[in-house]
Design an enzyme around this catalytic site. Structure first.
Site, PDB file in Angstrom:
ATOM      1  N   GLY A 127      48.653  48.279  33.428  1.00  0.00           N
ATOM      2  CA  GLY A 127      48.274  47.641  34.982  1.00  0.00           C
ATOM      3  C   GLY A 127      46.995  47.023  34.725  1.00  0.00           C
TER       4      GLY A 127
ATOM      5  N   GLY B 104      39.406  60.984  34.518  1.00  0.00           N
ATOM      6  CA  GLY B 104      39.042  59.874  35.199  1.00  0.00           C
ATOM      7  C   GLY B 104      37.969  60.185  35.825  1.00  0.00           C
TER       8      GLY B 104
ATOM      9  CG  ASP C  96      38.097  49.585  36.874  1.00  0.00           C
ATOM     10  OD1 ASP C  96      37.654  50.571  37.497  1.00  0.00           O
ATOM     11  OD2 ASP C  96      38.960  48.772  37.392  1.00  0.00           O
TER      12      ASP C  96
ATOM     13  CD  GLU D 128      34.823  36.291  25.982  1.00  0.00           C
ATOM     14  OE1 GLU D 128      33.919  36.994  26.002  1.00  0.00           O
ATOM     15  OE2 GLU D 128      35.707  35.662  25.418  1.00  0.00           O
TER      16      GLU D 128
ATOM     17  CE  LYS E 272      39.729  47.082  41.453  1.00  0.00           C
ATOM     18  NZ  LYS E 272      39.925  48.008  40.730  1.00  0.00           N
TER      19      LYS E 272
ATOM     20  CB  VAL F 281      42.692  55.884  34.362  1.00  0.00           C
ATOM     21  CG1 VAL F 281      42.321  54.998  33.173  1.00  0.00           C
ATOM     22  CG2 VAL F 281      44.090  55.933  34.815  1.00  0.00           C
TER      23      VAL F 281
ATOM     24  CG  ASN G  91      35.128  47.102  39.712  1.00  0.00           C
ATOM     25  OD1 ASN G  91      34.065  46.465  39.087  1.00  0.00           O
ATOM     26  ND2 ASN G  91      35.624  48.374  39.467  1.00  0.00           N
TER      27      ASN G  91
ATOM     28  CB  THR H 272      38.800  48.440  46.304  1.00  0.00           C
ATOM     29  OG1 THR H 272      40.130  49.429  45.659  1.00  0.00           O
ATOM     30  CG2 THR H 272      38.920  48.726  47.788  1.00  0.00           C
TER      31      THR H 272
END
Ligand SMILES: NC(=O)c1ccc[n+]([C@@H]2O[C@H](COP(=O)([O-])OP(=O)(O)OC[C@H]3O[C@@H](n4cnc5c(N)ncnc54)[C@H](OP(=O)(O)O)[C@@H]3O)[C@@H](O)[C@H]2O)c1
Length: 306
Positions: free
Chosen positions: A135, A255, A109, A85, A73, A232, A94, A69
């Site tokens: 983000g 999320g 993610d 990729e 990352k 999320v 992660n 985390t």
């Protein structure tokens, strides 16, 4: 299976700084138990700049892998021997598996969100996606959705340049895709909503502890009736955005789904174990226990000062 603490036990670490808020070790350990694997995961605080030493130590200690985390990352990428990729393109890894001394990285993610959306019975083929935010989770999520054949992606973000960078990368990698980007204003959201089959909320707006949220949710009422909305954020379980979408009759995905589905992907990647279909309930329960333990710790620290 009970952890045997013998020489066959697979040892994983969860690294980052800070880690007080991280629930990952607890959830991973619960998944190892569910998968009947003799493995353990523990938190290790690794400060920015310490990653190369940690990687050498992990190899010497024959760790089987580690979860990552903040703030590592991106910094892990040059230290990897192999990486998928899009995790490399979007600078977000992660999970790292160590196999014969080689480091293999993967970002989960995007996969977690894509699995959560499909688990909710939504087919992505040909769908038009509105993504709010640009983000670190946005690129990987968008790429996973594009791999499933979505036809158009619009990315709106407070900082427009970041939305443009992701839209450009998607266009280069998925030539048939229609892309658009812009500012995350009420006007832009209202303009995009009627042409969106799925909204994926990727900002930190509405998260517990954040004092920021969407100023207007009017755009939700402009979505097509069968559009779905995913977020999320997992705390609170339903953000104001999801509550509004649900009130208007849309299917919503929070999320939790993204986080829980990453557990299934993690078990396959780290240990080649297919979790049973019941994994979701166990992952959700582990997440809830871990967050309750975190709250109890905060309360104790507040009460005792330590
Ligand atoms: N469910 C899961 O499994 C899971 C996994 C990972 C992350 N998350 C959650 O996903 C969220 C985003 O994570 P991330 O790593 O992508 O964070 P990040 O890289 O810091 O990006 C944050 C995003 O939120 C936007 N934002 C923040 N404050 C804002 C405000 N006041 N007004 C408008 N936009 C604002 C940012 O816009 P700018 O670009 O303009 O700054 C950016 O798009 C976090 O809440 C995190 O907890 C969930």
């Amino acid at each position: 299976m009970q952890v045997k603490f013998d020489s066959d036990m697979k040892v994983f670490a969860q690294i980052g700084d800070p880690l007080e808020h991280s629930c990952t070790s607890y959830i991973h350990n619960s998944m190892y138990a569910l998968g009947n694997v003799n493995a353990v995961n523990f938190n290790v605080v690794i400060k920015k700049g310490e990653l190369p030493q940690f990687v050498e130590a992990a190899k010497v200690m024959h760790l089987s892998g580690f979860g990552i985390t903040m703030p590592h990352k991106t910094d892990i990428i040059p230290l990897l021997d192999e990486c998928d990729e899009f995790s490399r393109i979007f600078n977000s890894v992660n999970h790292v598996k160590i196999e014969n001394g080689r480091l293999i990285g993967k970002g989960m993610d995007g996969l977690g969100m894509r699995m959560a959306i499909e688990q909710a019975g939504i087919s992505l083929q040909g769908k038009r996606i509105l993504i709010l935010g640009a983000g670190s989770v946005t690129g990987p999520i968008a790429a996973e959705l594009c791999k499933r054949g979505v036809s158009a992606v619009t990315i709106l973000n407070r900082t427009i340049d970041k939305a443009k960078i992701i839209a450009d990368i998607l266009r280069e990698n998925f030539p048939a895709l229609k892309t658009a980007f812009g500012a995350m204003t009420a006007e832009e959201m209202e303009h995009a909503a009627p042409q969106s089959d799925l909204v994926v909320q990727c900002t930190s707006l509405g998260m517990d502890g954040s004092c920021h949220d969407f100023e207007s949710l009017h755009f939700v009422s402009l979505l097509p009736v069968d559009a779905a909305v995913a977020d999320v954020i997992f705390l609170p379980r339903k953000t104001k955005l999801l509550l509004e979408a649900e009130r208007l009759g849309h299917k919503v995905i929070n999320g939790m789904g993204m986080l829980c589905n990453q557990q299934k992907a993690m078990m396959k990647f780290f240990l080649d174990v297919e979790l049973p279909d019941s994994f979701y309930d166990d992952a959700e329960e582990a997440l809830m226990i871990a967050t309750a333990m975190r709250e109890a710790r905060h309360y104790r620290i507040e009460r005792n000062g330590r």
